[in-house]
Design a protein around this motif. Structure first.
Motif, short mmCIF file in Angstrom:
data_model
loop_
_atom_site.label_atom_id
_atom_site.label_comp_id
_atom_site.label_asym_id
_atom_site.label_seq_id
_atom_site.Cartn_x
_atom_site.Cartn_y
_atom_site.Cartn_z
N ALA A 185 42.76 37.32 59.83
CA ALA A 185 43.79 38.20 60.53
C ALA A 185 43.83 37.98 61.90
O ALA A 185 42.83 37.55 62.62
CB ALA A 185 43.63 39.66 60.22
N THR A 186 45.04 37.99 62.60
CA THR A 186 45.28 37.76 63.91
C THR A 186 45.43 39.23 64.59
O THR A 186 45.38 39.11 66.01
CB THR A 186 46.26 36.98 64.44
OG1 THR A 186 47.67 37.28 63.63
CG2 THR A 186 46.27 35.38 63.71
N GLU A 187 45.65 40.23 63.86
CA GLU A 187 45.95 41.40 64.63
C GLU A 187 44.53 42.06 64.71
O GLU A 187 43.65 41.84 64.13
CB GLU A 187 46.55 42.26 63.53
CG GLU A 187 47.87 41.93 62.96
CD GLU A 187 48.07 40.92 61.69
OE1 GLU A 187 49.04 40.69 61.23
OE2 GLU A 187 46.88 40.47 61.51
N PRO A 188 44.64 43.18 65.45
CA PRO A 188 43.31 43.90 65.96
C PRO A 188 42.85 44.64 64.51
O PRO A 188 43.61 44.73 63.59
CB PRO A 188 43.83 45.07 67.06
CG PRO A 188 45.03 44.26 67.64
CD PRO A 188 45.64 43.51 66.60
N LEU A 189 41.51 45.03 64.54
CA LEU A 189 41.07 45.64 63.31
C LEU A 189 41.93 47.11 63.37
O LEU A 189 42.01 47.41 61.98
CB LEU A 189 39.64 46.00 63.58
CG LEU A 189 38.67 44.72 63.47
CD1 LEU A 189 37.41 45.13 63.67
CD2 LEU A 189 38.85 43.89 62.12
N SER A 190 42.33 47.69 64.36
CA SER A 190 42.84 48.94 64.08
C SER A 190 44.03 48.86 63.54
O SER A 190 44.63 49.67 62.81
CB SER A 190 42.97 49.56 65.56
OG SER A 190 43.93 48.73 66.34
N VAL A 191 44.79 47.58 63.63
CA VAL A 191 46.17 47.77 63.03
C VAL A 191 45.89 47.36 61.34
O VAL A 191 46.49 47.85 60.57
CB VAL A 191 46.88 46.31 63.52
CG1 VAL A 191 47.97 46.01 62.71
CG2 VAL A 191 47.33 46.82 64.81
N ARG B 234 43.54 48.53 59.75
CA ARG B 234 43.15 49.85 59.25
C ARG B 234 44.29 50.84 59.06
O ARG B 234 44.26 51.43 58.03
CB ARG B 234 42.09 50.56 60.26
CG ARG B 234 41.70 52.10 59.87
CD ARG B 234 40.73 52.76 60.63
NE ARG B 234 40.81 52.71 62.17
CZ ARG B 234 41.67 53.24 62.76
NH1 ARG B 234 42.44 54.14 62.27
NH2 ARG B 234 41.93 53.22 64.13
N GLN B 235 45.19 50.93 59.98
CA GLN B 235 46.30 51.69 60.01
C GLN B 235 47.15 51.22 58.94
O GLN B 235 48.01 52.03 58.06
CB GLN B 235 47.07 51.52 61.31
CG GLN B 235 46.56 52.38 62.53
CD GLN B 235 46.84 52.02 63.79
OE1 GLN B 235 47.98 50.96 63.94
NE2 GLN B 235 46.17 52.32 64.75
N ARG B 236 47.36 49.89 58.39
CA ARG B 236 47.98 49.48 57.42
C ARG B 236 47.61 50.22 55.96
O ARG B 236 48.52 50.01 55.14
CB ARG B 236 48.14 47.88 57.31
CG ARG B 236 48.86 47.51 58.52
CD ARG B 236 48.85 45.77 58.25
NE ARG B 236 49.52 45.18 59.32
CZ ARG B 236 49.79 43.62 59.54
NH1 ARG B 236 48.83 43.06 59.13
NH2 ARG B 236 50.52 43.38 60.54
#
Length: 285
Positions: free
Chosen positions: A230-236, A238-240
């Protein structure tokens, strides 16, 4: 303190110089096994391993004849890999020093500072490595630090020696290896701890042990693969998964209420502190 790091792709295949291993246990076997599978002949290695059972395993698994004691055969080795326990490093170095004058030294001994290694071996060409146990299956993560006397060619040789174990990351300053130890060196144990807890919870909720194990392990493997790609942060990421009012939200809210993240960071700092203490304790010889 500013920590710098350089993440490296695996180097291309090229002929390796003769390599000596001081210690023939699990980590040495992981490196040796990977190199042999890549085509390195057993005759390319000299191994010193005091325990007969370990010598027999090296002969059986890789066709390598290991020696019980250090001797003149080590003089041909251009690289020496120190795969010994921290508390035995100083003792192991004494009989090797006379045969290691031209070698590049690669230490995978946890916590032992390069100043101590340089003093014991009379050499400045030292690289410290902090691998982890997934190196046994070629999926390791290894942090590396080089002293100033280690040139670009030496670094390339180290990268080729360790390439079969997984991924590599150069860091500075040397004290950053204590953080590497706390994060990735000890990290597999944290993962196993959480997998154990997830599997036990699954059993308590009615799954069979085999089902719970398969689900827990598969979830970690899949989540790690997604995080890697993934290119998104881990927090993103998790939020998904965490819909407000849903099942995941209930679980995450429970974890946050128990301050699990804060306690986990405390645990890692304890590991970092212990890594520094090991250097103080066993680096004085």
């Amino acid at each position: 303190m500013t920590i710098t790091a350089t993440f490296l792709p695996r180097p291309d295949d090229a002929a390796l110089p003769p390599i000596g291993f001081i210690g023939g246990g699990n980590m040495a076997s992981a490196i040796l096994g990977g190199l042999v599978r890549q085509g390195a002949p057993a005759t390319a290695f000299e191994v010193v391993e005091p325990f007969a059972e370990a010598r027999e395993r090296l002969a059986h698994d890789f066709g390598i004849t290991a020696h019980a004691e250090a001797g003149a055969a080590l003089a041909r080795c251009e690289v020496l890999v120190w795969a010994v326990k921290p508390q035995t490093f100083a003792e192991a170095a004494r009989p090797v020093q006379a045969h290691a004058g031209r070698a590049l030294h690669l230490s995978v001994a946890a916590g032992i500072p390069s100043d101590s290694i340089a003093r014991w071996l009379g050499s400045e060409r030292i690289v410290r490595a902090m691998p982890n146990t997934p190196a046994l299956v070629g999926q390791g993560m290894t942090g590396l630090f080089a002293r100033d006397a280690v040139d670009a060619q030496d670094r390339t040789v180290v990268e080729k020696v360790l390439a079969p174990t997984g991924e590599l990351l150069w860091v500075e300053p040397e004290s950053a290896l204590d953080a590497v130890t706390a994060l990735s060196g000890s990290g597999p144990a944290y993962v196993f701890y959480f997998i154990e807890a997830m599997a036990e919870a699954g059993i308590e909720m009615g799954l069979t042990p085999a089902q719970a194990h398969k689900l827990a392990v598969g979830t970690f493997v899949g989540a790690a693969a997604l995080a890697r790609s993934a290119t998104e942060p881990l927090s993103v990421l998790r939020q998904r998964v965490t819909s407000k009012g849903g099942t995941t939200h209930a679980a995450i809210t429970s974890l946050q209420g128990a301050e699990v993240a804060a306690r986990f960071k405390d645990a890692m700092r304890a590991a970092q502190k212990r890594a520094a203490e090991l250097g103080e304790e066993f680096g004085k010889g």
